[in-house]
Design a protein around this motif. Structure first.
Motif, mmCIF file in Angstrom:
data_model
loop_
_atom_site.group_PDB
_atom_site.id
_atom_site.type_symbol
_atom_site.label_atom_id
_atom_site.label_comp_id
_atom_site.label_asym_id
_atom_site.label_seq_id
_atom_site.Cartn_x
_atom_site.Cartn_y
_atom_site.Cartn_z
ATOM 1 N N LEU A 281 31.184 -24.186 -12.572
ATOM 2 C CA LEU A 281 31.576 -25.384 -12.131
ATOM 3 C C LEU A 281 32.883 -24.781 -10.879
ATOM 4 C CD1 LEU A 281 31.874 -27.773 -14.899
ATOM 5 C CD2 LEU A 281 30.342 -27.849 -13.078
ATOM 6 N N ALA A 282 33.259 -23.796 -10.819
ATOM 7 C CA ALA A 282 34.366 -23.476 -9.744
ATOM 8 C C ALA A 282 33.858 -23.592 -8.449
ATOM 9 C CB ALA A 282 34.839 -22.107 -9.980
ATOM 10 N N ARG A 283 32.662 -23.508 -8.286
ATOM 11 C CA ARG A 283 32.046 -23.674 -6.809
ATOM 12 C C ARG A 283 30.655 -24.656 -6.674
ATOM 13 N NH1 ARG A 283 29.723 -17.836 -4.914
ATOM 14 N NH2 ARG A 283 29.074 -19.397 -3.323
ATOM 15 N N SER A 284 30.868 -25.607 -7.732
ATOM 16 C CA SER A 284 29.786 -26.523 -7.740
ATOM 17 C C SER A 284 29.876 -27.567 -6.472
ATOM 18 C CB SER A 284 29.683 -27.216 -9.006
ATOM 19 O OG SER A 284 28.831 -28.284 -8.987
ATOM 20 N N PRO A 285 29.075 -28.000 -5.781
ATOM 21 C CA PRO A 285 29.251 -28.973 -4.910
ATOM 22 C C PRO A 285 29.566 -30.394 -5.452
ATOM 23 C CG PRO A 285 27.136 -27.518 -4.284
ATOM 24 C CD PRO A 285 27.595 -27.283 -5.526
ATOM 25 N N ASP A 286 30.387 -31.187 -4.862
ATOM 26 C CA ASP A 286 30.650 -32.398 -5.164
ATOM 27 C C ASP A 286 29.201 -33.284 -4.978
ATOM 28 O OD1 ASP A 286 31.595 -34.901 -5.726
ATOM 29 O OD2 ASP A 286 33.332 -34.789 -4.684
ATOM 30 N N PRO A 287 28.761 -34.044 -5.850
ATOM 31 C CA PRO A 287 27.550 -34.843 -5.676
ATOM 32 C C PRO A 287 28.066 -36.147 -4.807
ATOM 33 C CG PRO A 287 28.226 -34.871 -7.844
ATOM 34 C CD PRO A 287 28.849 -33.694 -7.347
ATOM 35 N N ALA A 288 29.088 -36.374 -4.810
ATOM 36 C CA ALA A 288 29.539 -37.529 -4.072
ATOM 37 C C ALA A 288 29.196 -37.540 -2.610
ATOM 38 C CB ALA A 288 31.050 -37.896 -4.399
ATOM 39 N N VAL A 289 29.206 -36.159 -2.063
ATOM 40 C CA VAL A 289 28.938 -35.927 -0.663
ATOM 41 C C VAL A 289 27.555 -35.084 -0.432
ATOM 42 C CG1 VAL A 289 31.436 -36.065 0.393
ATOM 43 C CG2 VAL A 289 30.545 -33.880 -0.763
ATOM 44 N N ASP A 290 26.769 -35.462 -1.028
ATOM 45 C CA ASP A 290 25.402 -34.940 -1.252
ATOM 46 C C ASP A 290 25.311 -33.609 -0.597
ATOM 47 O OD1 ASP A 290 24.691 -36.023 1.539
ATOM 48 O OD2 ASP A 290 24.977 -38.000 0.509
ATOM 49 N N VAL A 291 24.889 -33.461 0.682
ATOM 50 C CA VAL A 291 24.386 -32.214 1.029
ATOM 51 C C VAL A 291 25.629 -31.430 1.568
ATOM 52 C CG1 VAL A 291 22.425 -33.395 2.007
ATOM 53 C CG2 VAL A 291 24.446 -33.230 3.875
ATOM 54 N N LEU A 292 26.891 -31.833 1.435
ATOM 55 C CA LEU A 292 28.022 -31.066 2.031
ATOM 56 C C LEU A 292 28.437 -30.186 0.916
ATOM 57 C CD1 LEU A 292 30.034 -33.319 4.116
ATOM 58 C CD2 LEU A 292 28.141 -31.704 4.871
ATOM 59 N N ASP A 293 28.847 -28.829 1.217
ATOM 60 C CA ASP A 293 29.506 -27.983 0.136
ATOM 61 C C ASP A 293 31.056 -28.450 -0.072
ATOM 62 O OD1 ASP A 293 27.125 -27.042 -1.184
ATOM 63 O OD2 ASP A 293 27.136 -25.077 -0.100
ATOM 64 N N ILE A 294 31.219 -29.426 -0.732
ATOM 65 C CA ILE A 294 32.693 -29.641 -0.839
ATOM 66 C C ILE A 294 33.170 -29.096 -2.208
ATOM 67 C CG2 ILE A 294 34.542 -31.464 -0.915
ATOM 68 C CD1 ILE A 294 33.522 -30.426 1.818
ATOM 69 N N THR A 295 33.721 -28.264 -2.644
ATOM 70 C CA THR A 295 33.562 -27.840 -3.992
ATOM 71 C C THR A 295 35.045 -28.169 -4.647
ATOM 72 O OG1 THR A 295 34.729 -25.622 -3.542
ATOM 73 C CG2 THR A 295 32.219 -25.955 -3.470
ATOM 74 N N PRO A 296 35.332 -27.669 -6.075
ATOM 75 C CA PRO A 296 36.504 -27.994 -6.306
ATOM 76 C C PRO A 296 37.668 -27.168 -5.715
ATOM 77 C CG PRO A 296 35.126 -27.760 -8.393
ATOM 78 C CD PRO A 296 34.370 -27.513 -6.958
ATOM 79 N N VAL A 297 37.271 -26.256 -5.082
ATOM 80 C CA VAL A 297 38.243 -25.266 -4.160
ATOM 81 C C VAL A 297 38.875 -26.180 -3.139
ATOM 82 C CG1 VAL A 297 38.559 -23.538 -2.477
ATOM 83 C CG2 VAL A 297 37.439 -22.937 -4.735
ATOM 84 N N ASP A 298 37.816 -26.966 -2.509
ATOM 85 C CA ASP A 298 38.133 -28.067 -1.512
ATOM 86 C C ASP A 298 39.363 -28.816 -2.335
ATOM 87 O OD1 ASP A 298 36.876 -27.065 0.845
ATOM 88 O OD2 ASP A 298 35.374 -27.428 -0.484
ATOM 89 N N HIS A 299 38.782 -29.577 -3.371
ATOM 90 C CA HIS A 299 39.743 -30.627 -3.868
ATOM 91 C C HIS A 299 41.102 -30.027 -4.118
ATOM 92 C CE1 HIS A 299 37.060 -34.123 -4.935
ATOM 93 N NE2 HIS A 299 36.053 -33.184 -4.477
ATOM 94 N N ALA A 300 41.152 -28.797 -4.828
ATOM 95 C CA ALA A 300 42.587 -28.264 -4.824
ATOM 96 C C ALA A 300 43.364 -28.287 -3.866
ATOM 97 C CB ALA A 300 42.466 -27.131 -5.574
ATOM 98 N N VAL A 301 42.604 -27.558 -2.547
ATOM 99 C CA VAL A 301 43.611 -27.709 -1.368
ATOM 100 C C VAL A 301 44.045 -28.924 -0.971
ATOM 101 C CG1 VAL A 301 43.325 -26.877 0.927
ATOM 102 C CG2 VAL A 301 42.308 -25.311 -0.758
#
Length: 493
Positions: A281-301
């Motif tokens: 899950l550390a690198r799982s894409p956020d389903p809310a933005v479907d095709v974009l690879d916005i991951t938990p890393v991005d949320h933390a930043v």
């Protein structure tokens, strides 16, 4: 992609991108596709007047979609569903798009098996974007959108939610049922949760709005690197703003904690517990933005959570193909620890792009030492030399940009062949600074060799641009500065 499990990427790791010829093949595919759109009476009205920007971004999108580099996720803003919400996509429109896509595939991808594999996924993708049963049946729905005229309906509802006007929100939903579509309902729910309006949240829940319906966070909260791509659930924003009554209500309604909320809020214990059970899950894409690879890393930043970022990166093998947007976000925060963590984990500093990192006494040399620089595309000009978005004369910023790779003779250019838009003007920083009346920036540019006689694509000099400036611009002072450097051409020809 939009109707599969979260994180579904149909071609990742399959070798398809390289097998069909990589980026050159994708470029030809998109060019053939857009050439087909140009003369299609059904599809052409749905696109902007100039298709150059669309071509450029779609080349990035299809490269990533087909298993190539993550450049689209690094640059795009907004999910596919949100980008198409105000476009009347009927099954006929989707079918016509697929017809052009099939023709483009036939012209560019050699292997028949590869063509059918790609087309099968493209069919699912196109149909997932259908949002109207027919033009007539969907006519009323065009009145609701997040932007433009239709955005007034959503704005009114969110204002009512922020004020805690339960009766007003109920009346708005009765008057316009499309406000219950998740995109718009999420916006209303978020405003209510942010403001701590438990009564409004309760009313929305009774209307059937999901307790986990996400909506994007404002750029003022997450920073420009994450504009329109970091989504938060109502539970996340309730905790962010410490709204215990709203939090309790949402939990009673079944709201769930997730890795993105834990990362954004820096909930260390929850994050560690979650990753112990599911480290991927550390690198799982956020389903809310479907095709974009916005991951938990991005949320933390985006949340400025250094320790959460450290925990997440500990579950991701280094180096990894990602991190450019996270690096921009960390630099926007001015966080040396986050930037160092990302660089140590392999984030590519060469893709950080234009930003005020060039002014930071620690970050600028750190990033430059890892390969960051301002390229000569002229993208820096729009960020520093125009009066757009209430920008001010900022000579220190311009000087720092020039120190880290920008050149005074760069031109603000776009895709070759553009026929409209500011990039088609092929103008220099001095053109824009003259029109904005940025006297100190003009001085910096001239000191670094900018040519006051440079011509744009229409044959106009910076002095010509000055003639179209706002009345508030100090024209005499700008003329004097430019004339002192030998410019003789005044006025339009």
């Amino acid at each position: 992609m939009l109707r599969h499990s979260p994180g579904f990427r149909p071609f990742r790791g399959a070798g398809l991108f390289d097998r069909i010829g990589g980026q050159p093949t994708v470029d030809r595919l998109v060019d053939a596709l857009y050439d087909g759109f140009e003369n299609d009476e059904l599809l052409r009205p749905l696109f902007p007047r100039d298709l150059a920007d669309g071509r450029a971004m779609q080349k990035l999108f299809f490269a990533e979609w087909l298993g190539g580099p993550h450049r689209y996720s690094e640059q795009a803003y907004g999910s596919l569903l949100h980008r198409h919400e105000s476009v009347p996509v009927t099954r006929a429109v989707a079918g016509r798009w697929l017809w052009h896509f099939r023709q483009a595939l036939s012209a560019t991808v050699a292997a028949e098996d590869d063509r059918w594999t790609i087309l099968d996924q493209a069919h699912s993708l196109a149909l997932a974007l259908v949002n109207r049963s027919s033009p007539a049946a969907g006519e009323r729905r065009q009145h609701v959108a997040l932007h433009g005229v239709g955005g007034r309906v959503v704005k009114r509802a969110t204002d009512l939610a922020r004020r805690g006007d339960v009766a007003g929100v109920d009346a708005a939903l009765a008057e316009e049922p499309d406000l219950l579509i998740p995109t718009y309902a999420g916006a209303i729910m978020q405003e209510a949760a942010l403001a701590g309006r438990a009564d409004v949240v309760g009313s929305l829940l009774r209307h059937g709005v999901g307790a986990d319906t996400p909506f994007r966070l404002q750029v003022g909260v997450v920073g420009r690197a994450y504009e329109r791509v970091v989504f938060a659930t109502p539970l996340c924003v309730a905790r962010l703003k410490r709204r215990p009554s709203v939090e309790s209500l949402l939990l009673e309604a079944g709201a769930r904690e997730d890795v993105f909320t834990s990362a954004f809020l820096g909930d260390h214990s929850s994050l560690v517990r979650t990753l112990e059970d599911e480290p991927d899950l550390a690198r799982s894409p956020d389903p809310a933005v479907d095709v974009l690879d916005i991951t938990p890393v991005d949320h933390a930043v985006a949340g400025g959570q250094v320790e959460a970022l450290r925990v997440l990166l500990g579950h991701i093998a280094a180096p990894w193909d990602g991190g450019a947007r996270a690096l921009r976000g960390a630099a926007e925060h001015g966080s040396v620890p986050m930037v160092e963590l990302l660089l140590d984990h392999g984030a590519d500093a060469t893709r950080i792009g234009v930003g005020r990192w060039v002014l930071h006494p620690e970050l600028a040399p750190l990033l430059a030492g890892s390969g960051a620089s301002i390229d000569s595309s002229g993208s820096w000009i729009g960020a520093a030399c125009t009066g757009n978005q209430a920008r001010k004369d900022d000579p220190d910023y311009v000087r720092a940009l020039l120190r880290y790779g920008a050149r005074a003779d760069d031109r603000r250019t776009g895709e070759p062949g553009r026929t409209s838009g500011v990039e088609a003007l092929n103008a220099t920083a001095l053109h824009y600074a003259a029109k904005a009346g940025f006297l100190r920036t003009i001085e910096v540019l001239l000191e670094h060799g900018a040519d006051p006689r440079a011509l744009d694509s229409r044959g106009h000099t910076p002095l010509d641009w000055l003639e179209t400036a706002a009345r508030s611009v100090p024209r005499a002072a700008v003329r004097e500065l430019l004339a002192s450097q030998g410019s003789t051409k005044i006025g339009f020809e």
